[in-house]
Design an enzyme around this catalytic site. Structure first.
Site, mmCIF file in Angstrom:
data_model
loop_
_atom_site.group_PDB
_atom_site.id
_atom_site.type_symbol
_atom_site.label_atom_id
_atom_site.label_comp_id
_atom_site.label_asym_id
_atom_site.label_seq_id
_atom_site.Cartn_x
_atom_site.Cartn_y
_atom_site.Cartn_z
ATOM 1 N N THR A 173 98.285 21.097 6.963
ATOM 2 C CA THR A 173 98.456 22.370 7.660
ATOM 3 C C THR A 173 98.174 23.672 6.943
ATOM 4 O O THR A 173 98.574 23.887 5.813
ATOM 5 C CB THR A 173 99.869 22.473 8.256
ATOM 6 O OG1 THR A 173 100.080 21.404 9.132
ATOM 7 C CG2 THR A 173 100.078 23.739 9.020
ATOM 8 N N ASP B 50 95.325 25.394 12.003
ATOM 9 C CA ASP B 50 94.250 24.407 12.003
ATOM 10 C C ASP B 50 94.666 23.239 12.890
ATOM 11 O O ASP B 50 95.735 23.292 13.502
ATOM 12 C CB ASP B 50 93.955 23.951 10.570
ATOM 13 C CG ASP B 50 95.068 23.060 10.023
ATOM 14 O OD1 ASP B 50 96.211 23.539 9.961
ATOM 15 O OD2 ASP B 50 94.790 21.901 9.671
ATOM 16 N N ARG C 264 94.277 19.628 11.950
ATOM 17 C CA ARG C 264 94.245 18.321 11.278
ATOM 18 C C ARG C 264 95.657 17.786 11.066
ATOM 19 O O ARG C 264 96.523 18.505 10.579
ATOM 20 C CB ARG C 264 93.533 18.427 9.932
ATOM 21 C CG ARG C 264 93.606 17.152 9.091
ATOM 22 C CD ARG C 264 92.861 17.279 7.778
ATOM 23 N NE ARG C 264 91.426 17.277 7.997
ATOM 24 C CZ ARG C 264 90.521 17.348 7.015
ATOM 25 N NH1 ARG C 264 90.930 17.459 5.750
ATOM 26 N NH2 ARG C 264 89.239 17.330 7.298
ATOM 27 N N LYS D 93 99.269 22.578 16.931
ATOM 28 C CA LYS D 93 100.361 22.973 16.046
ATOM 29 C C LYS D 93 101.048 24.258 16.501
ATOM 30 O O LYS D 93 101.988 24.706 15.860
ATOM 31 C CB LYS D 93 99.838 23.147 14.616
ATOM 32 C CG LYS D 93 99.203 21.890 14.052
ATOM 33 C CD LYS D 93 98.728 22.093 12.631
ATOM 34 C CE LYS D 93 97.995 20.857 12.134
ATOM 35 N NZ LYS D 93 97.524 21.010 10.737
ATOM 36 N N GLY E 286 104.435 20.546 8.251
ATOM 37 C CA GLY E 286 105.345 19.543 7.707
ATOM 38 C C GLY E 286 105.205 18.229 8.444
ATOM 39 O O GLY E 286 104.107 17.841 8.842
ATOM 40 N N SER F 60 100.275 23.708 3.443
ATOM 41 C CA SER F 60 99.597 23.386 2.189
ATOM 42 C C SER F 60 98.418 24.314 1.914
ATOM 43 O O SER F 60 98.022 24.488 0.767
ATOM 44 C CB SER F 60 99.117 21.927 2.216
ATOM 45 O OG SER F 60 98.312 21.694 3.356
ATOM 46 N N ASP G 152 91.660 23.470 1.306
ATOM 47 C CA ASP G 152 92.825 22.593 1.244
ATOM 48 C C ASP G 152 92.501 21.291 1.958
ATOM 49 O O ASP G 152 92.061 21.307 3.114
ATOM 50 C CB ASP G 152 94.038 23.277 1.897
ATOM 51 C CG ASP G 152 95.205 22.311 2.075
ATOM 52 O OD1 ASP G 152 95.524 21.613 1.099
ATOM 53 O OD2 ASP G 152 95.768 22.259 3.175
ATOM 54 N N SER H 135 94.287 20.490 5.328
ATOM 55 C CA SER H 135 93.922 21.279 6.512
ATOM 56 C C SER H 135 92.463 21.001 6.855
ATOM 57 O O SER H 135 91.648 20.729 5.971
ATOM 58 C CB SER H 135 94.111 22.776 6.245
ATOM 59 O OG SER H 135 95.404 23.046 5.759
#
Length: 266
Positions: A30, A46, A48, A62, A76, A158, A195, A198
């Protein structure tokens, strides 16, 4: 207020004692963000969802519904963010029916932080809560242990450091709607490309006093291109020398168990 059931902890401890690998929860990895602009708030996320090193879902949502004028982004453990926001959304609706008033953002924030604090961080939900009510626009971050921040622009997850770098360099007060949306898209894209947790697409949500607009897949920077060649092989391309079929049932026996006190139904 309802709660979560942690009875599977006993099962997990039993599995661990046997030396077996524990089941993994699906994590959102995330990058989630939010920022104020002159008319309201823009949220971004995002799409993923990861399960360890595996991409479990390339296009998950999300940005969760709380009320008509309040939305919440979750980072999370995917199940925890989904069910926590659904529970608070239900409680907010009951609160609105009880009071006969449009619910405020700070009410949702208080419900969320009290619930997360009660579980001492065992619910892995890091949230960005945003909404516009009678007192104006409000933007909060809520950490898994229940601590909160109220800021003009926030990032979580993240990929939050990459997204925060974009906000720190380009955000300014009283931005126009288009500029704020482009900034959020740039912040999420920074998380996507810097990242591993993500990825995929960019979702956004624009909340104003009069309207809430959900922009699903507003930007898709990772569309898979069409393959240059096909990789279908005709039947019989690869030959084999022999074929062996083995039965996995070695022996089978049936033992009837009958209680003497049981009624005879034959």
């Amino acid at each position: 207020m309802a709660g979560f059931d942690f009875s599977n902890e006993l099962r997990n401890n039993f599995i661990a004692d046997k030396g077996l690998r524990l089941p993994k929860a699906t994590s959102t990895g995330t990058t989630i963000v939010g920022c104020l602009f002159q008319d309201g708030i823009v949220l971004g996320a995002d799409t993923r969802a990861t399960e360890g090193p595996i991409v479990a879902d390339k296009n998950c949502e999300k940005i969760h519904y709380i009320t008509d004028n309040i939305r919440c982004c979750g980072a999370g453990t995917a199940a925890d963010t989904e069910y926590t926001t659904a529970l608070i959304s239900s409680n907010m609706e009951l609160h609105a029916l009880s009071t006969g008033r449009k619910p405020r953002v700070v009410t949702a924030m208080t419900m969320l932080k009290q619930m997360l604090f009660r579980y001492q961080g065992h619910i892995g939900a890091a949230l960005v809560l945003a909404g516009v009510d009678s007192t104006g626009p409000h933007l909060f971050t809520i950490h898994p242990h229940g601590s909160t921040d109220k800021l003009p622009y926030v990032t979580m997850g993240s990929g939050s450091l990459a997204a925060m770098a974009v906000f720190e360099s380009a955000w300014r007060p009283n931005m126009h709607r288009t500029d704020a949306l482009n900034l959020v898209k740039a912040a999420i894209s920074a998380g996507i490309f810097n990242d591993l947790g993500s990825g995929s697409n960019v979702d956004a949500c624009i909340i104003t006093p009069d309207n809430t607009e959900m922009l699903r897949n507003v930007e898709m920077p990772n569309i898979r291109p069409q393959k240059e060649r096909t990789y279908a092989f005709r039947r019989g391309t690869t030959a084999w020398s022999k074929e062996s079929i083995r039965s996995l049932v070695v022996a089978e026996s049936i033992t009837s168990i009958r209680d003497e006190n049981q009624m005879d139904t034959t």
